[in-house]
Design a protein around this motif. Structure first.
Motif, PDB file in Angstrom:
ATOM      1  N   TYR A 140      98.436 151.127 -24.959  1.00  0.00           N
ATOM      2  CA  TYR A 140      97.149 151.746 -25.219  1.00  0.00           C
ATOM      3  C   TYR A 140      96.716 152.734 -24.139  1.00  0.00           C
ATOM      4  CZ  TYR A 140      92.960 151.872 -28.019  1.00  0.00           C
ATOM      5  OH  TYR A 140      91.972 152.277 -28.855  1.00  0.00           O
TER       6      TYR A 140
ATOM      7  N   VAL B 157      96.247 156.715 -24.844  1.00  0.00           N
ATOM      8  CA  VAL B 157      94.972 157.442 -24.906  1.00  0.00           C
ATOM      9  C   VAL B 157      94.748 158.329 -23.686  1.00  0.00           C
ATOM     10  CG1 VAL B 157      93.916 155.675 -26.363  1.00  0.00           C
ATOM     11  CG2 VAL B 157      93.492 155.642 -23.895  1.00  0.00           C
TER      12      VAL B 157
ATOM     13  N   GLU C 272      87.470 158.998 -36.022  1.00  0.00           N
ATOM     14  CA  GLU C 272      86.722 158.617 -34.819  1.00  0.00           C
ATOM     15  C   GLU C 272      86.274 157.161 -34.940  1.00  0.00           C
ATOM     16  OE1 GLU C 272      86.190 160.038 -32.024  1.00  0.00           O
ATOM     17  OE2 GLU C 272      86.588 162.164 -32.329  1.00  0.00           O
TER      18      GLU C 272
ATOM     19  N   GLY D  90      89.215 154.796 -34.623  1.00  0.00           N
ATOM     20  CA  GLY D  90      89.559 154.638 -33.211  1.00  0.00           C
ATOM     21  C   GLY D  90      88.573 153.752 -32.478  1.00  0.00           C
ATOM     22  N   ARG D  91      87.306 153.954 -32.765  1.00  0.00           N
ATOM     23  CA  ARG D  91      86.282 153.158 -32.101  1.00  0.00           C
ATOM     24  C   ARG D  91      86.424 151.681 -32.469  1.00  0.00           C
ATOM     25  NH1 ARG D  91      81.078 151.475 -33.667  1.00  0.00           N
ATOM     26  NH2 ARG D  91      80.969 152.867 -35.447  1.00  0.00           N
TER      27      ARG D  91
ATOM     28  N   ALA E 290      89.401 150.040 -30.873  1.00  0.00           N
ATOM     29  CA  ALA E 290      89.158 149.797 -29.451  1.00  0.00           C
ATOM     30  C   ALA E 290      88.196 148.633 -29.268  1.00  0.00           C
ATOM     31  CB  ALA E 290      88.613 151.059 -28.793  1.00  0.00           C
ATOM     32  N   GLU E 291      87.162 148.586 -30.084  1.00  0.00           N
ATOM     33  CA  GLU E 291      86.200 147.488 -29.972  1.00  0.00           C
ATOM     34  C   GLU E 291      86.851 146.149 -30.280  1.00  0.00           C
ATOM     35  OE1 GLU E 291      82.895 148.497 -32.452  1.00  0.00           O
ATOM     36  OE2 GLU E 291      82.077 149.926 -31.006  1.00  0.00           O
TER      37      GLU E 291
ATOM     38  N   TYR F 294      89.961 145.332 -29.767  1.00  0.00           N
ATOM     39  CA  TYR F 294      90.786 144.899 -28.651  1.00  0.00           C
ATOM     40  C   TYR F 294      89.959 144.518 -27.434  1.00  0.00           C
ATOM     41  CZ  TYR F 294      94.989 145.672 -31.231  1.00  0.00           C
ATOM     42  OH  TYR F 294      95.970 145.564 -32.172  1.00  0.00           O
ATOM     43  N   ILE F 295      88.820 145.178 -27.274  1.00  0.00           N
ATOM     44  CA  ILE F 295      87.938 144.786 -26.186  1.00  0.00           C
ATOM     45  C   ILE F 295      87.517 143.331 -26.344  1.00  0.00           C
ATOM     46  CG2 ILE F 295      85.560 144.987 -25.380  1.00  0.00           C
ATOM     47  CD1 ILE F 295      85.812 147.852 -25.187  1.00  0.00           C
TER      48      ILE F 295
ATOM     49  N   TYR G 207      90.348 141.121 -25.351  1.00  0.00           N
ATOM     50  CA  TYR G 207      90.487 141.107 -23.906  1.00  0.00           C
ATOM     51  C   TYR G 207      89.382 140.292 -23.251  1.00  0.00           C
ATOM     52  CZ  TYR G 207      94.277 144.468 -23.130  1.00  0.00           C
ATOM     53  OH  TYR G 207      95.489 145.096 -23.058  1.00  0.00           O
TER      54      TYR G 207
ATOM     55  N   ARG H 240      83.851 155.490 -29.204  1.00  0.00           N
ATOM     56  CA  ARG H 240      85.294 155.297 -29.072  1.00  0.00           C
ATOM     57  C   ARG H 240      85.736 155.431 -27.629  1.00  0.00           C
ATOM     58  NH1 ARG H 240      89.709 158.926 -29.105  1.00  0.00           N
ATOM     59  NH2 ARG H 240      88.468 160.701 -29.815  1.00  0.00           N
TER      60      ARG H 240
ATOM     61  N   ILE I 294      83.983 155.109 -24.861  1.00  0.00           N
ATOM     62  CA  ILE I 294      83.523 153.987 -24.053  1.00  0.00           C
ATOM     63  C   ILE I 294      84.440 152.796 -24.240  1.00  0.00           C
ATOM     64  CG2 ILE I 294      81.719 152.231 -23.819  1.00  0.00           C
ATOM     65  CD1 ILE I 294      79.672 154.330 -24.474  1.00  0.00           C
ATOM     66  N   ALA I 295      84.718 152.497 -25.509  1.00  0.00           N
ATOM     67  CA  ALA I 295      85.569 151.341 -25.798  1.00  0.00           C
ATOM     68  C   ALA I 295      86.952 151.519 -25.180  1.00  0.00           C
ATOM     69  CB  ALA I 295      85.675 151.133 -27.309  1.00  0.00           C
ATOM     70  N   GLU I 296      87.482 152.733 -25.286  1.00  0.00           N
ATOM     71  CA  GLU I 296      88.805 152.983 -24.715  1.00  0.00           C
ATOM     72  C   GLU I 296      88.787 152.829 -23.199  1.00  0.00           C
ATOM     73  OE1 GLU I 296      90.040 156.798 -26.119  1.00  0.00           O
ATOM     74  OE2 GLU I 296      90.572 156.039 -28.109  1.00  0.00           O
TER      75      GLU I 296
ATOM     76  N   TYR J 115      86.862 150.837 -21.463  1.00  0.00           N
ATOM     77  CA  TYR J 115      86.819 149.435 -21.075  1.00  0.00           C
ATOM     78  C   TYR J 115      88.114 148.707 -21.398  1.00  0.00           C
ATOM     79  CZ  TYR J 115      82.111 149.808 -19.471  1.00  0.00           C
ATOM     80  OH  TYR J 115      81.012 150.162 -18.736  1.00  0.00           O
ATOM     81  N   ILE J 116      88.792 149.160 -22.450  1.00  0.00           N
ATOM     82  CA  ILE J 116      90.098 148.570 -22.730  1.00  0.00           C
ATOM     83  C   ILE J 116      91.034 148.783 -21.556  1.00  0.00           C
ATOM     84  CG2 ILE J 116      92.220 149.025 -24.015  1.00  0.00           C
ATOM     85  CD1 ILE J 116      90.826 148.828 -26.501  1.00  0.00           C
TER      86      ILE J 116
END
Lengths: 200, 200
Positions: free
Chosen positions: A86, A90, A129, A132-133, A136-137, A139-140, A143, B133, B135-137, B139-140
């Motif tokens: 990731y 990115v 978009e 993608g968001r 990412a959310e 996976y956050i 994590y 997106r 922001i999330a990226e 923090y990932i």
DNA sequence: AGAAAACGTTAACAAAAGATAATGAATACA
DNA sequence: TGTATTCATTATCTTTTGTTAACGTTTTCT
């Protein structure tokens, strides 16, 4: 698996993030490609920028680092999950770990270039978009849970939790990889398993 | 700090994610609100859905869980950083930890409702999706590094790394909170510090 | 200013984990 | 099929961490 079945699985697999109309899906799929990995083949290696993210239609991979010449496995992905290095993908920075197939694996892939094109495509931009968001959310949140486990639980508690929520992983992945994933040595995991068995 | 200064700091602080035109900024700021926290006051508590994400213009907070009646600190945020009980905020689920001010803290806040309105606002939608997106990226990537540290490093190595990259945190945050953050007990951190001191 | 609480260090002991090596079983491979 | 690898377990020993408690200092709060 034929490409149509793979696309179908992909479309279903990502409904948790976004649903495409048939028209959108038609456009979207023109940006996809297909690939497969033999067992032990690498999807990503250290030092190279990872140019793809992928959806696994069949198989399994492990993520690992090399420290002092030793491989340390940090994560796994299985069929119907997304996979990518990731951070490298990115940020366009050299990857610092490896992703390797544990079994014969089949993939639907999106290249970074194609993703950018979609993000600029008037009919896809907003949805991409959002896609993608939401990825990412998602996976956050994973994590967050994982870090919480490291902070609040002992290795034994982490093992017990894993056994409970994903015990079948032990039938599919060598135990010493799982040990790394839990943050301990293979020897230690073997002891924990013995310990927790004797308690019943 | 007056509101104009806070907004200015906010606008600068988020340039790493997105830049707003003056018109966009004008609209955007109508959705913001301001708040402050006294020392020990909570921004988020266990069991309640977190309704805000915030930008810290002044102060510091810690994130903690309660396990067996004990507080365990998992993270910190400082001025010019974003803060939220992310999982609760995006998933609208009851929060499972606490966020508490370590000092007098000032915030610029976005409510979940306002965020949704912006995501539906024709002039803001695309940029807000992208903002979310990125922001999330971001923090990932942070989480990726943190998990890697737990997997590949010993407590002592994690301490040394922290000392190197953010040593000033020790001047600002009680040491036993940092111990939790590193995944060890306060007693153990005290021993590690002594050990690493003697090696020089 | 004075009492209470919070904090960091140290000690002593128990428990757990790391390191290394040996063994036997299972698996891969040629 | 037979050989080489990989793998999980076990044992031994060392190191580290957890636990609990005590102590003195600093900070907080009234």
């Amino acid at each position: 698996m034929d490409k149509q079945s793979q696309l179908k699985a992909f479309r279903i697999g990502i409904t948790q993030f976004v649903t495409f109309s048939d028209t959108e899906w038609e456009i979207f799929t023109t940006y996809l490609s297909f690939s497969s990995l033999n067992k032990k083949e690498h999807f990503a290696v250290e030092g190279k920028v990872c140019d793809y993210m992928a959806f696994i239609t069949r198989g399994a991979v492990r993520y690992y680092h090399i420290k002092d010449g030793q491989e340390i496995t940090g994560y796994f992905s299985f069929e119907n999950e997304l996979m990518s290095a990731y951070k490298s993908f990115v940020k366009r920075t050299p990857n610092r770990n490896y992703i390797q197939a544990l079994e014969e694996t089949e993939l639907v892939m999106i290249s970074y270039q194609h993703l950018q094109q979609m993000l600029n495509h008037p009919l896809l931009a907003l949805k991409m978009e959002r896609f993608g968001r939401l990825i990412a959310e998602y996976y956050i949140c994973c994590y967050e849970d994982r870090v919480t486990a490291f902070i609040t639980q002992s290795p034994e508690e982490r093992y017990t939790a894993l056994e409970k929520t994903a015990g079948d992983i032990f039938q599919r992945v060598p135990q010493h990889f799982i040990a790394n994933f839990l943050g301990i040595t293979p020897v230690s995991l073997s002891r924990i398993r013995k310990r927790t068995l004797l308690q019943h």
